[in-house]
Design a protein around this motif. Structure first.
Motif, PDB file in Angstrom:
ATOM      1  N   ILE A 178       0.922  -1.446  -0.123  1.00 62.78           N
ATOM      2  CA  ILE A 178      -0.583  -0.233   0.142  1.00 62.78           C
ATOM      3  C   ILE A 178       0.962   1.157   0.338  1.00 62.78           C
ATOM      4  O   ILE A 178       1.664   1.136   0.709  1.00 62.78           O
ATOM      5  CB  ILE A 178      -1.013  -0.092   0.846  1.00 62.78           C
ATOM      6  CG1 ILE A 178      -0.470  -0.752   2.365  1.00 62.78           C
ATOM      7  CG2 ILE A 178      -2.354  -0.944   0.893  1.00 62.78           C
ATOM      8  CD1 ILE A 178      -1.070  -0.526   3.851  1.00 62.78           C
ATOM      9  N   ASP A 226      -1.235   3.741   2.148  1.00 60.04           N
ATOM     10  CA  ASP A 226      -0.366   3.456   3.945  1.00 60.04           C
ATOM     11  C   ASP A 226      -0.605   5.082   4.161  1.00 60.04           C
ATOM     12  O   ASP A 226      -0.115   5.734   3.277  1.00 60.04           O
ATOM     13  CB  ASP A 226       0.612   3.238   3.813  1.00 60.04           C
ATOM     14  CG  ASP A 226       1.344   2.966   4.764  1.00 60.04           C
ATOM     15  OD1 ASP A 226       0.300   3.284   5.569  1.00 60.04           O
ATOM     16  OD2 ASP A 226       2.212   2.450   4.580  1.00 60.04           O
ATOM     17  N   HIS A 237       3.941   7.952  -9.316  1.00 53.94           N
ATOM     18  CA  HIS A 237       5.182   7.382  -9.984  1.00 53.94           C
ATOM     19  C   HIS A 237       5.256   6.383 -10.250  1.00 53.94           C
ATOM     20  O   HIS A 237       4.992   5.123 -10.353  1.00 53.94           O
ATOM     21  CB  HIS A 237       6.450   8.089  -9.535  1.00 53.94           C
ATOM     22  CG  HIS A 237       7.376   8.348  -9.211  1.00 53.94           C
ATOM     23  ND1 HIS A 237       7.844   6.363  -9.059  1.00 53.94           N
ATOM     24  CD2 HIS A 237       7.717   8.078  -7.710  1.00 53.94           C
ATOM     25  CE1 HIS A 237       8.694   5.755  -7.900  1.00 53.94           C
ATOM     26  NE2 HIS A 237       8.102   7.012  -6.911  1.00 53.94           N
ATOM     27  N   TRP A 273      13.437   0.963 -10.729  1.00 54.04           N
ATOM     28  CA  TRP A 273      14.265   1.738 -12.245  1.00 54.04           C
ATOM     29  C   TRP A 273      14.796   3.047 -12.000  1.00 54.04           C
ATOM     30  O   TRP A 273      14.629   3.249 -11.827  1.00 54.04           O
ATOM     31  CB  TRP A 273      12.385   1.974 -12.683  1.00 54.04           C
ATOM     32  CG  TRP A 273      11.814   0.281 -13.328  1.00 54.04           C
ATOM     33  CD1 TRP A 273      10.558   0.182 -12.846  1.00 54.04           C
ATOM     34  CD2 TRP A 273      12.063   0.489 -14.537  1.00 54.04           C
ATOM     35  NE1 TRP A 273      10.457  -0.426 -13.461  1.00 54.04           N
ATOM     36  CE2 TRP A 273      10.664  -0.268 -14.540  1.00 54.04           C
ATOM     37  CE3 TRP A 273      12.163   1.284 -15.791  1.00 54.04           C
ATOM     38  CZ2 TRP A 273      10.512  -0.710 -16.048  1.00 54.04           C
ATOM     39  CZ3 TRP A 273      12.341   0.563 -16.782  1.00 54.04           C
ATOM     40  CH2 TRP A 273      10.900  -0.750 -17.150  1.00 54.04           C
ATOM     41  N   TYR A 328       2.153   5.075   0.103  1.00 53.60           N
ATOM     42  CA  TYR A 328       2.784   6.267   0.838  1.00 53.60           C
ATOM     43  C   TYR A 328       2.097   7.253   0.219  1.00 53.60           C
ATOM     44  O   TYR A 328       1.831   7.682  -1.149  1.00 53.60           O
ATOM     45  CB  TYR A 328       3.869   6.705   1.833  1.00 53.60           C
ATOM     46  CG  TYR A 328       4.810   5.948   2.203  1.00 53.60           C
ATOM     47  CD1 TYR A 328       4.117   5.194   3.834  1.00 53.60           C
ATOM     48  CD2 TYR A 328       5.811   5.327   2.315  1.00 53.60           C
ATOM     49  CE1 TYR A 328       4.555   4.567   4.396  1.00 53.60           C
ATOM     50  CE2 TYR A 328       6.508   4.803   2.981  1.00 53.60           C
ATOM     51  CZ  TYR A 328       6.043   4.109   3.946  1.00 53.60           C
ATOM     52  OH  TYR A 328       6.487   3.305   5.535  1.00 53.60           O
ATOM     53  N   GLY A 387       8.630  -3.890  -3.607  1.00 55.77           N
ATOM     54  CA  GLY A 387       9.605  -3.252  -3.677  1.00 55.77           C
ATOM     55  C   GLY A 387      10.424  -4.349  -3.338  1.00 55.77           C
ATOM     56  O   GLY A 387      11.090  -4.814  -2.071  1.00 55.77           O
ATOM     57  N   ASP A 399      13.111  -2.891  -1.817  1.00 52.55           N
ATOM     58  CA  ASP A 399      13.615  -1.969  -0.564  1.00 52.55           C
ATOM     59  C   ASP A 399      12.910  -1.925   0.721  1.00 52.55           C
ATOM     60  O   ASP A 399      12.927  -1.897   2.000  1.00 52.55           O
ATOM     61  CB  ASP A 399      13.645  -0.794  -0.818  1.00 52.55           C
ATOM     62  CG  ASP A 399      12.264  -0.229  -1.477  1.00 52.55           C
ATOM     63  OD1 ASP A 399      11.457  -0.980  -2.456  1.00 52.55           O
ATOM     64  OD2 ASP A 399      11.678   0.959  -0.433  1.00 52.55           O
TER      65      ASP A 399
HETATM   66  N1  MSP Z   1       3.836   2.047   2.828  1.00 48.74           N
HETATM   67  C1  MSP Z   1       5.034   1.498   1.880  1.00 48.74           C
HETATM   68  C2  MSP Z   1       4.668  -0.119   2.029  1.00 48.74           C
HETATM   69  C3  MSP Z   1       3.557  -0.491   2.919  1.00 48.74           C
HETATM   70  S1  MSP Z   1       3.242  -2.569   2.218  1.00 48.74           S
HETATM   71  C4  MSP Z   1       2.653  -2.497   2.981  1.00 48.74           C
HETATM   72  C5  MSP Z   1       5.885   1.870   0.930  1.00 48.74           C
HETATM   73  N2  MSP Z   1       5.418   2.707  -0.444  1.00 48.74           N
HETATM   74  S2  MSP Z   1       6.080   3.578  -0.940  1.00 48.74           S
HETATM   75  O1  MSP Z   1       5.272   4.151  -1.813  1.00 48.74           O
HETATM   76  O2  MSP Z   1       6.803   3.857  -0.389  1.00 48.74           O
HETATM   77  O3  MSP Z   1       6.549   2.394  -2.180  1.00 48.74           O
HETATM   78  C6  MSP Z   1       5.586   1.633  -2.395  1.00 48.74           C
HETATM   79  C7  MSP Z   1       6.573   0.458  -3.918  1.00 48.74           C
HETATM   80  O4  MSP Z   1       7.052   1.326  -4.798  1.00 48.74           O
HETATM   81  C8  MSP Z   1       7.709   0.092  -3.508  1.00 48.74           C
HETATM   82  O5  MSP Z   1       7.639  -1.823  -3.282  1.00 48.74           O
HETATM   83  C9  MSP Z   1       8.816   0.524  -4.030  1.00 48.74           C
HETATM   84  O6  MSP Z   1       9.521  -0.726  -4.371  1.00 48.74           O
HETATM   85  C10 MSP Z   1       7.943   1.063  -5.068  1.00 48.74           C
HETATM   86  N3  MSP Z   1       8.836   2.033  -5.818  1.00 48.74           N
HETATM   87  C11 MSP Z   1       9.106   3.018  -5.121  1.00 48.74           C
HETATM   88  N4  MSP Z   1       9.978   3.826  -6.156  1.00 48.74           N
HETATM   89  C12 MSP Z   1      10.771   2.769  -7.228  1.00 48.74           C
HETATM   90  C13 MSP Z   1      11.313   3.013  -8.380  1.00 48.74           C
HETATM   91  N5  MSP Z   1      11.709   3.602  -8.844  1.00 48.74           N
HETATM   92  N6  MSP Z   1      11.403   1.673  -9.268  1.00 48.74           N
HETATM   93  C14 MSP Z   1      10.802   0.567  -8.665  1.00 48.74           C
HETATM   94  N7  MSP Z   1       9.398   0.142  -7.139  1.00 48.74           N
HETATM   95  C15 MSP Z   1       9.992   1.614  -6.815  1.00 48.74           C
HETATM   96  O7  MSP Z   1       7.078   1.382   0.938  1.00 48.74           O
END
Ligand code: MSP
Length: 544
Positions: free
Chosen positions: A14, A53, A22, A314, A16, A282, A284
């Motif tokens: 979920i 989230d 993006h 990416w 943030y 992801g 991370d």
């Molecule tokens: N809120 C947490 C997840 C909670 S799950 C119980 C979170 N959110 S996030 O919005 O920061 O990221 C969500 C997803 O986007 C992650 O899986 C992250 O790996 C992915 N990505 C964010 N930037 C990215 C790239 N540049 N490339 C590929 N995926 C990346 O973490």
């Protein structure tokens, strides 16, 4: 290949709501969308969950920075994620927000359960915290005063509840051993294992210095740590704390007859309850999903997820994507310029799932032109135009599959089982989106070569029966490819199937294999129109 209709549960993280969506967000959800569509085409009942989230310090700070109260800020940003999902035509079945009543109720029930089982205690936290990562770090993990991710950290000292994570070191390691496919890809699984082997410290699971979160039951000076709150979305969306809901039973708990059934997993010392969920994340945020989440569930004595799949990141023209560099890739802009299916295709084809990938405008345009326009699109267009021109737009009455069709790659059944046996998408070693597409394009390339070898335009006069057979063989081949392409490029695949006059309710994998569903000689085909136009390089937008 045995028919499998058991339920399948797949989730995205979920997101943030501190920022606009993006490419990274679109990518994770896309990977789940392709898998969800693929499983549905196999006849499985699928639940595909995504959402936002919305609690924690990071979101609270972002709201403050724009002078908004957190609730109206999160309403607004969450809507942007929902709009992106609609715009990308993702096929999710539910969209959960952690600020919803159903979620808060479930998260609090989960907390109480951990407490009742004796895994929560009150103490004091003194250590480093990164608001950007919403994560605690050990002093030893810091690199030049920053988190290993490069994020700023701050010193936090406050009363806090702790989860007895240290009690799960051995249990987690035994669980991993008993489940060699728990984390995809294996290299990342090894990282997870060594993290656990290095020793687990109890985890701080509440905060007192701000209040944008789910109140801790029985002590509302504290809000739940945002990751504990967030991870429970995977069960609150199924109705937890009510464990008798259809969804919870069907998608969380393994039942007799489920495809991936293993019942409980016995190890040397423990017995684990095995669940069904597939969480795609992801790289991370793998640690939260492959270490903390199973430990919480073990503590609660609930079924564990079946699989955690971690994808790479990416970059943009070789650079890390970041707001400050101003190189964030906007998926909406890509779709508006190049098309939705083109964007989906590029993201799934360009990178081996699990590895990092680099977006480049040139690579995007080349890939689309060579695979979609010149190969698949060209195959459909030239075949269908010949039928219009030479057969009055009708599959000739007495057409048969060409006895020489072996020069095409496979028949329908072996195509599907080829993808299946290679475990391309399904199965424990799967997630080979890129290889799947590469093979589908390969089928189309072979079919184009078949046209060149048979020269149906020449046969028209010399041997019209042979020409009819060649065109019919091609039409069947295109039907196979289009059915298999549906999870990846749903709209374009559907246009191709429309042009072949394939009925909307005969497009599943079962229909692909059903001899009664082959295209009938005599079928009248609509006028063909190109499905994958060539993309033109726009000089003003950078070199290809
Ligand atoms: N809120 C947490 C997840 C909670 S799950 C119980 C979170 N959110 S996030 O919005 O920061 O990221 C969500 C997803 O986007 C992650 O899986 C992250 O790996 C992915 N990505 C964010 N930037 C990215 C790239 N540049 N490339 C590929 N995926 C990346 O973490």
């Amino acid at each position: 290949m045995p028919e499998d209709t058991s339920p399948y549960y797949i989730t995205t993280p979920i997101y943030y709501v501190n920022d606009s969506p993006h490419i990274g967000h679109a990518y994770t959800t896309l990977a789940c969308d392709v898998m969800a569509r693929y499983q549905r085409l196999h006849g499985r009942a699928v639940k595909f969950l995504t959402g936002t989230d919305e609690h924690g310090q990071k979101v609270e700070k972002s709201a403050k920075a724009v002078g908004k109260d957190p609730q109206s800020f999160t309403d607004e940003v969450s809507q942007r994620f929902r709009d992106l999902a609609d715009f990308m035509q993702f096929s999710h079945d539910d969209f959960i927000r952690t600020t919803e009543g159903r979620h808060k109720k479930g998260a609090q029930a989960f907390w109480k359960r951990l407490e009742e089982k004796g895994y929560i205690y009150l103490d004091k936290y003194a250590g480093w915290y990164s608001v950007r990562d919403e994560a605690y770090y050990q002093e030893s993990e810091l690199i030049e005063g920053k988190a290993p991710t490069g994020a700023d950290v701050e010193w936090v000292e406050e009363e806090s509840y702790f989860f007895k994570l240290s009690a799960f070191e051995d249990k987690l390691l035994q669980f991993y051993d008993a489940n060699p496919q728990f984390v995809f890809p294996t290299t990342r699984f090894n990282e997870v294992k060594s993290f656990v082997k290095d020793g687990l410290k109890d985890l701080s699971i509440s905060r007192t210095t701000f209040n944008w979160g789910v109140p801790v039951p029985g002590n509302d000076k504290h809000v739940m740590y945002v990751w504990l709150d967030a991870l429970t979305n995977y069960i609150t969306a199924l109705g937890y704390p009510d464990e008798e809901t259809d969804d919870y039973q069907k998608f969380w708990v393994q039942q007799d007859g489920d495809k991936e059934r293993k019942s409980s997993i016995e190890t040397k010392d423990y017995e684990f309850k095995y669940g069904k969920a597939v969480h795609v994340v992801g790289k991370d945020i793998l640690r939260f999903h492959a270490v903390y989440w199973p430990a919480f569930l073990m503590a609660a004595d609930m079924p564990l997820p079946r699989k955690i799949v971690a994808h790479g990141w990416w970059t943009n023209e070789g650079e890390k994507i970041s707001k400050s560099l101003g190189n964030v890739i906007d998926p909406i802009a890509l779709v508006n310029e190049f098309g939705l299916d083109q964007t989906r295709y590029f993201m799934m084809r360009h990178v081996h799932f699990g590895s990092d990938g680099n977006y480049s405008r040139g690579a995007f345009i080349n890939r689309i032109n060579s695979d979609l326009a010149n190969t698949i699109g060209n195959l459909a267009q030239r075949t269908l135009s010949m039928i219009q021109k030479n057969c009055d737009g009708k599959i000739p009455e007495d057409a048969r599959l060409d006895s020489d069709k072996k020069i095409l790659t496979y028949d329908a059944e072996s195509k599907l089982s080829h993808l299946h046996d290679a475990n391309y998408l399904d199965g424990d070693m799967g997630w080979k989106y890129s290889d799947t597409l590469s093979d589908l394009v390969g089928f189309a390339r072979n079919a184009n070569e078949y046209i060149d070898a048979k020269e149906p335009w020449r046969l028209k006069k010399e041997d019209p029966k042979a020409m009819a057979d060649v065109l019919y063989t091609l039409v069947e081949e295109i039907r196979h490819i289009a059915i298999l392409l549906q999870p990846f490029v749903p709209d374009s695949a559907s246009k191709i199937l429309d042009q072949l006059a394939v009925s909307k309710d005969e497009r599943s994998f079962a229909h692909l294999l059903d001899r009664n569903c082959i295209i009938k000689p005599g079928t009248v085909l609509p006028k063909p129109a190109p499905v994958f136009p060539r993309l033109q390089e726009d000089e003003s937008k950078g070199a290809a």
